[in-house]
Design a protein around this motif. Structure first.
Motif, PDB file in Angstrom:
ATOM      1  N   GLU A   1       2.652  -0.385   5.109  1.00  0.00           N
ATOM      2  CA  GLU A   1       1.524  -0.987   5.798  1.00  0.00           C
ATOM      3  C   GLU A   1       1.666  -2.501   5.709  1.00  0.00           C
TER       4      GLU A   1
ATOM      5  N   SER B   1      -2.247  -5.043   6.920  1.00  0.00           N
ATOM      6  CA  SER B   1      -3.266  -4.001   6.887  1.00  0.00           C
ATOM      7  C   SER B   1      -4.141  -4.141   5.651  1.00  0.00           C
TER       8      SER B   1
ATOM      9  N   PHE C   1      -6.713  -2.177   3.095  1.00  0.00           N
ATOM     10  CA  PHE C   1      -7.147  -0.868   2.627  1.00  0.00           C
ATOM     11  C   PHE C   1      -8.391  -1.087   1.792  1.00  0.00           C
TER      12      PHE C   1
ATOM     13  N   ASP D   1      -3.956   4.865  -8.197  1.00  0.00           N
ATOM     14  CA  ASP D   1      -3.917   5.229  -6.777  1.00  0.00           C
ATOM     15  C   ASP D   1      -4.125   3.996  -5.896  1.00  0.00           C
TER      16      ASP D   1
ATOM     17  N   THR E   1      -1.057   1.965  -4.933  1.00  0.00           N
ATOM     18  CA  THR E   1      -0.125   2.500  -3.935  1.00  0.00           C
ATOM     19  C   THR E   1      -0.431   1.973  -2.535  1.00  0.00           C
ATOM     20  N   HIS E   2      -1.580   1.316  -2.371  1.00  0.00           N
ATOM     21  CA  HIS E   2      -1.999   0.832  -1.050  1.00  0.00           C
ATOM     22  C   HIS E   2      -1.859  -0.676  -0.891  1.00  0.00           C
TER      23      HIS E   2
ATOM     24  N   THR F   1      -4.533  -5.542   0.081  1.00  0.00           N
ATOM     25  CA  THR F   1      -3.515  -5.625   1.119  1.00  0.00           C
ATOM     26  C   THR F   1      -2.160  -5.837   0.463  1.00  0.00           C
ATOM     27  N   ARG F   2      -1.109  -5.765   1.260  1.00  0.00           N
ATOM     28  CA  ARG F   2       0.217  -6.196   0.808  1.00  0.00           C
ATOM     29  C   ARG F   2       0.373  -7.629   1.296  1.00  0.00           C
TER      30      ARG F   2
ATOM     31  N   HIS G   1      -8.106   0.081   7.115  1.00  0.00           N
ATOM     32  CA  HIS G   1      -8.223   1.477   6.690  1.00  0.00           C
ATOM     33  C   HIS G   1      -9.290   1.563   5.606  1.00  0.00           C
TER      34      HIS G   1
END
Length: 281
Positions: free
Chosen positions: A43, A46, A48, A69, A72-73, A119-120, A248
């Motif tokens: 992603e 993006s 999250f 968890d 991971t986003h 975000t990344r 998201h």
């Protein structure tokens, strides 16, 4: 954190890359990053998000996702912990908790999160900011770096702060809404401290999902101090700006969320909780 890539490519690929920059108006670096992210299923640009700011206003603080968890986003962002237990700061893939005394520690992967936005992070713009005398000055300066009022924007601001005023939410009592819970929040200041501000600008149309306007958390360079930004003074900051064009959201399946009345506009309550007043963003 970014890295520089140097490699040889064919003329066909080179022409295709330049054609894409002309079509989109984006920089060559932007086009290459997007293509690589797509190829590896990552992603990119993006956001999250876990739950909504409207749910927080109503006192829905039950954790619904673990820190492990969440990682991971994305690798950059902010939020809070189960029961409104301090401020969450994610930087370079690590999650930290700032408690009511301004002390931070790294969060364990098994801790639960009721709300977070991550975000990344990969900077689209880098710029030095000078003579930041207040949070209002900072907002005005950052406004000039945003290309539109209609997209989310991530900000990473690094440097030495002459003074920075912060707060941290205290763990909420059962049944407390956000305004009540933050009415006894802890506020504190640090002087001559080096660190990083992590945060986002959210469009007004998304005010029921996130905090509209600017929302920034701080963590010191040595990762021992941090909190939610209230005010600041700095001679110079290095700003990295990341445009977010994809969103998201993970909707909690907890009973408290499913049964909450989320029809109200949370803006006024969020202003009070975030800044201690109803001043506008």
């Amino acid at each position: 954190m970014t890295h520089q890539l140097k490699c040889h490519i064919s003329k066909t690929l080179w022409d295709a890359l330049h054609a894409e920059t002309e079509r989109t108006g984006h920089s060559l670096s932007h086009v290459v990053r997007d293509a690589l992210a797509s190829a590896f299923g990552l992603e990119h640009h993006s956001l999250f998000q876990v739950s909504t700011s409207g749910a927080l206003v109503k006192g829905v603080y039950q954790g619904c996702m673990t820190v492990g968890d969440l990682k991971t986003h994305g690798d950059f962002g902010l939020g809070t912990y189960d029961g409104l237990d301090g401020e969450l700061i994610m930087l370079d893939g690590h999650c930290y908790q700032a408690t009511d005394d301004g002390v931070t520690r790294e969060a364990e992967d098994g801790w639960f999160v009721p709300f977070a936005t991550i975000t990344r992070f990969d900077a689209d713009i880098t710029k030095d900011l000078l003579a930041i005398s207040s949070i209002e000055t900072l907002k005005q300066t950052l406004d000039e770096l945003r290309p539109s009022d209609n997209i989310f924007v991530g900000f990473r601001l690094q440097g030495r702060f002459d003074k920075i005023d912060l707060r941290a939410a205290c763990k909420a009592a059962p049944g407390e809404d956000l305004v009540t819970a933050t009415s006894h929040q802890s506020e504190f200041s640090f002087e001559n401290i080096t660190g990083t501000l992590v945060g986002f600008w959210t469009p007004t149309y998304a005010k029921t999902l996130n905090v509209a306007g600017y929302h920034l958390h701080f963590i010191s360079e040595d990762k021992t101090k941090g909190g939610h930004l209230l005010d600041l003074n700095a001679a110079k900051l290095s700003a990295e700006v990341h445009f977010e064009t994809d969103f998201h959201i993970a909707i909690p399946e907890t009973r408290s969320f499913l049964e909450a009345d989320l029809k109200d506009d949370p803006t006024k309550a969020l202003d009070i909780a975030e800044s201690g007043s109803a001043r506008s963003r």
